[in-house]
Design a protein around this motif. Sequence first.
Motif, short mmCIF file in Angstrom:
data_model
loop_
_atom_site.label_atom_id
_atom_site.label_comp_id
_atom_site.label_asym_id
_atom_site.label_seq_id
_atom_site.Cartn_x
_atom_site.Cartn_y
_atom_site.Cartn_z
N ALA A 1 -3.46 5.88 6.71
CA ALA A 1 -4.49 4.88 6.44
C ALA A 1 -4.16 3.58 7.15
CB ALA A 1 -4.61 4.65 4.95
N ALA B 1 -1.09 -4.48 -5.14
CA ALA B 1 -0.20 -4.00 -4.09
C ALA B 1 0.18 -5.13 -3.13
CB ALA B 1 -0.85 -2.85 -3.33
N ARG C 1 2.12 8.41 4.51
CA ARG C 1 1.41 7.26 3.98
C ARG C 1 0.84 6.38 5.08
NH1 ARG C 1 -0.35 7.03 -0.60
NH2 ARG C 1 1.59 7.25 -1.73
N SER D 1 -0.53 3.31 -4.09
CA SER D 1 -1.70 3.73 -3.31
C SER D 1 -2.93 3.02 -3.87
CB SER D 1 -1.86 5.25 -3.37
OG SER D 1 -1.96 5.66 -4.70
N ARG E 1 -5.76 -2.26 -8.03
CA ARG E 1 -4.46 -1.83 -7.51
C ARG E 1 -4.22 -2.36 -6.11
NH1 ARG E 1 -2.81 4.04 -9.51
NH2 ARG E 1 -1.41 3.83 -7.74
N ALA E 2 -5.27 -2.49 -5.32
CA ALA E 2 -5.11 -2.95 -3.94
C ALA E 2 -4.57 -4.39 -3.91
CB ALA E 2 -6.43 -2.85 -3.20
N LYS F 1 -6.06 2.87 -4.80
CA LYS F 1 -7.30 3.62 -5.04
C LYS F 1 -8.40 2.71 -5.56
CE LYS F 1 -5.12 8.06 -6.03
NZ LYS F 1 -3.83 7.77 -6.68
N GLU G 1 0.83 -1.21 0.00
CA GLU G 1 0.00 0.00 0.00
C GLU G 1 0.86 1.26 0.00
OE1 GLU G 1 -2.51 -0.67 3.33
OE2 GLU G 1 -3.92 -1.91 2.18
N ALA G 2 2.05 1.12 0.59
CA ALA G 2 2.93 2.28 0.65
C ALA G 2 3.48 2.62 -0.73
CB ALA G 2 4.08 2.03 1.63
#
Lengths: 265, 301
Positions: B290, B242, B287, B232, B238-239, B234, B228-229
């Motif tokens: 979250a 990541a 960062r 990001s 992407r999550a 979004k 996540e770092a």
Amino acid sequence: MIRCENLQVTFNKGTAMETRALRGLSLDVPAGEFVTLIGSNGSGKSTFLNILAGDLTPEAGSIVIDGEDVTDWPAPKRARLVSRVFQDPLAGSCGNLTIEENLALAGARVRGRRGLGLAVSRKLRDDFRGRIERLGMNLENRLGDRMGLLSGGQRQAVSLLMATLAPSKLLLLDEHTSALDPRIAAAVIGLTLDIVGEQKLTTLMVTHSMRQALDAGTRTVMLHAGQAVLDIAGERRDGLDVPDLIRLFQQVHGEELDSDSLLLG
Amino acid sequence: MFNQIAFAGAIEVGFLYGFVALGLFLSFRVLDFPDLTVDGSFPLGAAVAATLITTGTDPYLATLVAVGAGACAGFVTGFLNTRFGILHLLASILTMISLHSINLRIMGRPNIALINEATVLTPLEALGLPRFIILPIVFGLLAIAAKLLLDRFMAGEIGLAMRATGANPRMARANGINTAAMILLGMAIANAFVALAGALFAQANGAADVTMGVGVIVIGLASVIGGEAILSPKTLFRATLACLAGSMLYQFAVALALQADFLGLRAQDLKLITALLVAAALVLPGRGVAVRRMFGRGGAK
């Protein structure tokens, strides 16, 4: 047709904090009626709403919706018949999901069973775009935006759309404009009246404002100490103004209104 | 300072732990359920697969059963939480600790060697490429396939209901979602991913060991947080990407740290380095906001 009979709820039973939130509340709401519900803090409004939504189960009494006894139905099952807009604009939707995902979630409310198919199809998206256009908030091109990016008013308007997307036997509005600024609140109320009128929804709206309670809907019920102390509709209600309502309350109950908040608006 | 085999090894293990990271993403992030079951379900996957393989079961079937066993472990944790109202963290600790005994029972001894057994990886060796090249490729393809499957699942109706359950349970229930069922299903899937990682890990390394699960949770978390770092998250795509990237990043960081002789670090320092990495991610500004909201002071929300 909603039939509530002799609902009893006690919080912290058997302790020093024991509170009897509902004391034998009974209320019948015929299909298509729009009831506004008022009452001071602690009168049992929220408890009553939570009971109708299935978040709470009464210790006595029954709730029958369209001939079906739903008293013991938990909230997810109750959702097939009852939809709801929360007071907090953040409570009725998921901030980290997109607008269209939130709408899709709400659209599946009455279906019960959910599958593996895509939640947001192209067909659904077109449908959502048409519906969200009427909010007049320029959201029709932002369906893919996260809900968390919306303002409180926009979010509450979308929450209202979500609650009325799928059919329901009862729409619960829990002071859904009280957290909004007056202009936006008026817009959301206008929208509420339009949608409820169009879909002929049986509606129960809790409000803090006596003005709103008389202006909206077809019937006004006042709760006090866990009971319905005032219930007016029809011509009698049409001729009524806020001071009359206060006087009526005092006649019925024989005591001064203690909550200033009721007089606001 | 970084040789070819260590490089390929880091990729291979990175992808393997990518499954763990995907599972933890599902439990920690999507369901908001801090799940320590993984320290038990990882060796559970290894134990079940190794035991079945050494007793003559087809390795693919053995791996499949291992995945099912992981799902059961996750289900038990979810059940303890949703049915009996045991705090999620404690429920997962109970399952984790009981799995230690269960894994020993399954294997009948603390470890099982698979060196001379046919595993799911045996047919790959027939391709003629060296092991250290073929394994990263195969595990990479598998991990990406798992990521895409998870993405597709999350975009589906049940997946969406699961995301709502974690993000706003009251709203989910008001929209007819049985949140308890979603937690049970999500926890089962999450731990199935972790058990799959354990089963593949044992077959790639030629052994299953009852202690191989110690600290898997922290490695997985380091991967999720690290990913996540750098990316990001979004979108969902992407999550989950990541998660895999973070897992890779973690393995490279560890390989580098261990290979840098001037640091004087040894293999036994691994867990300490991991803990320091996670702690750093939680403390660092920017960062970390979250991340902190999720794991740090004050807990969730």
